[in-house]
Write a protein that holds these residues in place. Sequence first.
Motif, mmCIF file in Angstrom:
data_model
loop_
_atom_site.group_PDB
_atom_site.id
_atom_site.type_symbol
_atom_site.label_atom_id
_atom_site.label_comp_id
_atom_site.label_asym_id
_atom_site.label_seq_id
_atom_site.Cartn_x
_atom_site.Cartn_y
_atom_site.Cartn_z
ATOM 1 N N SER A 19 -55.325 14.801 9.884
ATOM 2 C CA SER A 19 -56.031 14.040 9.810
ATOM 3 C C SER A 19 -56.861 13.850 8.956
ATOM 4 O O SER A 19 -58.166 12.691 8.801
ATOM 5 N N ALA A 20 -56.345 14.019 7.503
ATOM 6 C CA ALA A 20 -56.165 13.182 6.458
ATOM 7 C C ALA A 20 -56.108 11.969 6.684
ATOM 8 O O ALA A 20 -57.173 10.788 5.901
ATOM 9 N N GLN A 26 -60.647 5.625 8.253
ATOM 10 C CA GLN A 26 -61.910 5.418 8.333
ATOM 11 C C GLN A 26 -62.684 4.800 7.483
ATOM 12 O O GLN A 26 -63.873 4.438 7.587
ATOM 13 N N GLY A 27 -62.463 6.007 6.677
ATOM 14 C CA GLY A 27 -63.424 5.232 5.111
ATOM 15 C C GLY A 27 -63.156 4.372 4.729
ATOM 16 O O GLY A 27 -64.030 3.669 3.363
ATOM 17 N N ALA A 28 -62.015 3.952 4.751
ATOM 18 C CA ALA A 28 -62.053 2.134 4.134
ATOM 19 C C ALA A 28 -62.442 1.485 5.197
ATOM 20 O O ALA A 28 -62.092 0.197 5.010
#
Length: 57
Positions: A19-20, A26-28
Amino acid sequence: MISEIAKLPKGKSYVLKPSALASALQGAGVTVDTHLVRAPSCIFCCDIGIGFAPFAL
């Protein structure tokens, strides 16, 4: 993201949580399919000397 995990010896755990990694990707803005494979190995073992000895699953 696809995630595979092999069992570890009792009392051991993997540092990276799927999940991390998914959240960081996704954030990148990474949009490619990813496949995380976690399995024990001797790559970081200090008592085997220098070299790589893969763990046979």
